[in-house]
Write an enzyme that holds these catalytic residues in place. Structure first.
Site, short mmCIF file in Angstrom:
data_model
loop_
_atom_site.label_atom_id
_atom_site.label_comp_id
_atom_site.label_asym_id
_atom_site.label_seq_id
_atom_site.Cartn_x
_atom_site.Cartn_y
_atom_site.Cartn_z
N TYR A 40 44.22 113.16 45.30
CA TYR A 40 42.88 113.24 44.98
C TYR A 40 42.37 115.19 45.34
O TYR A 40 41.29 115.92 45.43
CB TYR A 40 42.26 112.74 45.93
CG TYR A 40 42.61 112.77 47.45
CD1 TYR A 40 42.23 113.71 47.96
CD2 TYR A 40 43.48 112.14 48.07
CE1 TYR A 40 42.98 113.86 49.46
CE2 TYR A 40 43.74 111.76 49.37
CZ TYR A 40 43.17 112.71 50.09
OH TYR A 40 43.92 113.40 51.44
N ARG B 165 42.82 120.62 56.01
CA ARG B 165 44.01 119.54 56.39
C ARG B 165 45.13 120.07 56.03
O ARG B 165 44.81 119.38 54.28
CB ARG B 165 43.47 118.60 56.42
CG ARG B 165 44.65 117.63 56.21
CD ARG B 165 43.91 115.72 56.60
NE ARG B 165 42.83 115.32 55.78
CZ ARG B 165 43.76 114.90 54.43
NH1 ARG B 165 44.29 115.42 53.76
NH2 ARG B 165 42.23 114.09 53.83
N HIS C 258 46.43 113.44 55.13
CA HIS C 258 44.72 112.57 55.69
C HIS C 258 45.16 111.91 56.86
O HIS C 258 45.54 112.53 58.59
CB HIS C 258 44.05 111.56 55.38
CG HIS C 258 43.09 109.99 56.37
ND1 HIS C 258 42.15 110.98 56.87
CD2 HIS C 258 42.91 109.06 57.08
CE1 HIS C 258 41.45 110.16 58.14
NE2 HIS C 258 42.00 109.30 58.00
C1 LIG Z 1 33.69 103.03 61.00
C2 LIG Z 1 34.52 103.71 60.63
N1 LIG Z 1 34.23 103.64 59.17
C3 LIG Z 1 36.04 103.19 57.76
C4 LIG Z 1 36.99 104.33 58.83
C5 LIG Z 1 37.95 104.48 57.66
N2 LIG Z 1 38.57 105.58 57.89
C6 LIG Z 1 39.98 106.31 59.13
S1 LIG Z 1 39.30 107.79 58.94
C7 LIG Z 1 38.22 107.92 57.71
C8 LIG Z 1 37.83 109.06 57.63
C9 LIG Z 1 37.32 110.28 58.17
O1 LIG Z 1 36.89 111.29 58.10
P1 LIG Z 1 36.40 112.52 58.74
O2 LIG Z 1 35.66 112.25 59.70
O3 LIG Z 1 36.19 113.96 58.65
O4 LIG Z 1 37.73 113.27 59.65
P2 LIG Z 1 38.97 113.49 59.30
O5 LIG Z 1 39.96 112.49 59.20
O6 LIG Z 1 38.84 114.65 58.07
O7 LIG Z 1 39.63 114.16 60.88
C10 LIG Z 1 37.72 106.54 56.91
C11 LIG Z 1 36.53 106.55 56.07
C12 LIG Z 1 37.21 104.05 60.19
N3 LIG Z 1 37.92 104.16 61.36
N4 LIG Z 1 35.94 104.49 60.85
#
Ligand SMILES: Cc1ncc(C[n+]2csc(CCOP(=O)(O)OP(=O)(O)O)c2C)c(N)n1
Length: 359
Positions: free
Chosen positions: A269, A256, A260
């Site tokens: 970070y 990425r 985020h």
């Molecule tokens: C069940 C849940 N827990 C926590 C969150 C908060 N949250 C949003 S995005 C994220 C990280 C997701 O990371 P990843 O699966 O690697 O996908 P990326 O954002 O890197 O595409 C988190 C913890 C959420 N949306 N849903």
């Protein structure tokens, strides 16, 4: 090829290397014309993505989760699908939505806070965005199972990130898919971070693809910035799915480039040096290099493609911005076909509040 690359050994499939060289003995399974069309779409997606970020910074769009850096993973996988297949996206798949045929105007509309933007045309088989991390692979498996029972020759595909592989729902989905041999592709975009949590802290496993093995099906790691490797792996996973060979997990190793979401500051970070290291593996530049090597790219053509994309994207933004904002009442009505008792009560409270305000 899927069984040929052992995820336990960290073997990764790559066809087009960052330096533009093709892996010996391998070539893309796409015609020059297709590659050019795909490149054009990638240019548009990158531009549309950048504009979404700009609009957010100008207060014209809500929170947005950028795609930049992950175009090959999204475009290569979506290109390998057929019209009847069903896609279950997470929240970062603007590129997949576009590739499936969702109108760009509607994609912007959604991020501008209007749920109507998620009402895709009838013939566009893509589910709404899943903000809860990792819940939708279960839906993809359920839909895949239904398709199998009905004898339909389609696959279902769930898109999710590296972070999602730590969620319980992901493991339930993988297990169910393995047991019932559903025609499902688990497409993990390992972009190295789940917000601020690096991949290393996500799991002690060497690769994410190897998780498929625990559930009794194939997993493969591909260079997610290599359009050709992503396309080939997804195409093969689809073939396997529709010929009854069950699910496949694909881990597309990517990065990425941006935050985020627009609410994040990645400089807190991760080091700039790391970002620049990955920038050198930019999926777009890699494809551009390939086209140039084949005499299919020039500065003039690039300028033309960019100008066309600019006009299309600007038009979509204009259309999205001219849609009147939704009535607040709609938020109560949106989720269920029939409102639940609690939602009805909340709507009544809201209407009473409006009446009070008027008097
Ligand atoms: C069940 C849940 N827990 C926590 C969150 C908060 N949250 C949003 S995005 C994220 C990280 C997701 O990371 P990843 O699966 O690697 O996908 P990326 O954002 O890197 O595409 C988190 C913890 C959420 N949306 N849903």
């Amino acid at each position: 090829m899927i069984g040929k690359y052992d995820p336990l050994k960290g073997e990764m499939r790559c066809i087009l290397h960052p330096d533009g060289r093709l892996e010996e003995g391998l070539k893309p399974d796409l015609s020059d014309q297709s590659v050019r069309n795909i490149y054009r779409k990638m240019v548009l997606i990158r531009l549309a993505d950048q504009k979404a970020l700009n609009l957010q910074r100008q207060g014209r769009l809500g929170t947005y989760a950028p795609v930049i850096g992950q175009e090959a993973a999204q475009v290569g996988s979506a290109q390998a699908l057929e019209k009847g297949d069903w896609v279950f996206p997470s929240f970062r798949e603007m590129g997949v939505f576009y590739m499936r045929g969702a109108p760009l105007k509607d994609i912007y509309l959604y991020w501008m806070g209007n749920e109507a933007g998620q009402k895709v045309p009838e013939d566009v088989n893509i589910f709404p965005i899943s903000v809860p991390v990792g819940t939708h692979p279960l839906h993809a498996v359920g839909a895949g199972w239904a398709a199998k029972l009905k004898g339909e020759k389609i696959c279902t595909i769930a898109y999710f990130g590296d972070g999602a592989t730590s969620e319980g729902d992901f493991h339930e989905a993988m297990n169910f898919a393995g047991v019932f041999q559903t025609p499902t592709i688990f497409f993990c975009q390992n972009n190295q971070y789940a917000i601020s949590v690096p991949r290393k802290k996500q799991t002690a496993a060497k690769t994410l693809a190897q998780k498929a093995m625990a559930y009794g099906f194939a997993g493969v790691q591909v260079d997610g910035n290599d359009l050709f490797a992503v396309y080939a792996a997804t195409r093969e996973a689809r073939e396997r799915a529709i010929s009854g060979l069950g699910p496949t997990m694909i881990e597309a190793v990517t990065y990425r480039f941006g935050p985020h979401t627009t609410a994040d500051d990645p400089s807190k970070y991760r080091e700039d040096a790391e970002v620049w290291e990955w920038r050198a593996r930019d999926p777009m530049l890699r494809l551009q290099g390939y086209l140039r090597g084949r005499g299919l790219w020039s500065e003039d053509q690039e300028a033309k493609i960019k100008a066309e994309a600019e006009a299309i994207v600007n038009q979509a933004i204009q259309e999205a911005e001219s849609v009147p904002p939704p009535e607040p009442e709609e938020m109560f009505k949106y989720t269920f076909a029939e409102m639940t008792r609690i939602l009805k009560e909340q709507l009544d409270d809201y209407l009473a509040f409006l009446r009070e305000k008027e008097t």
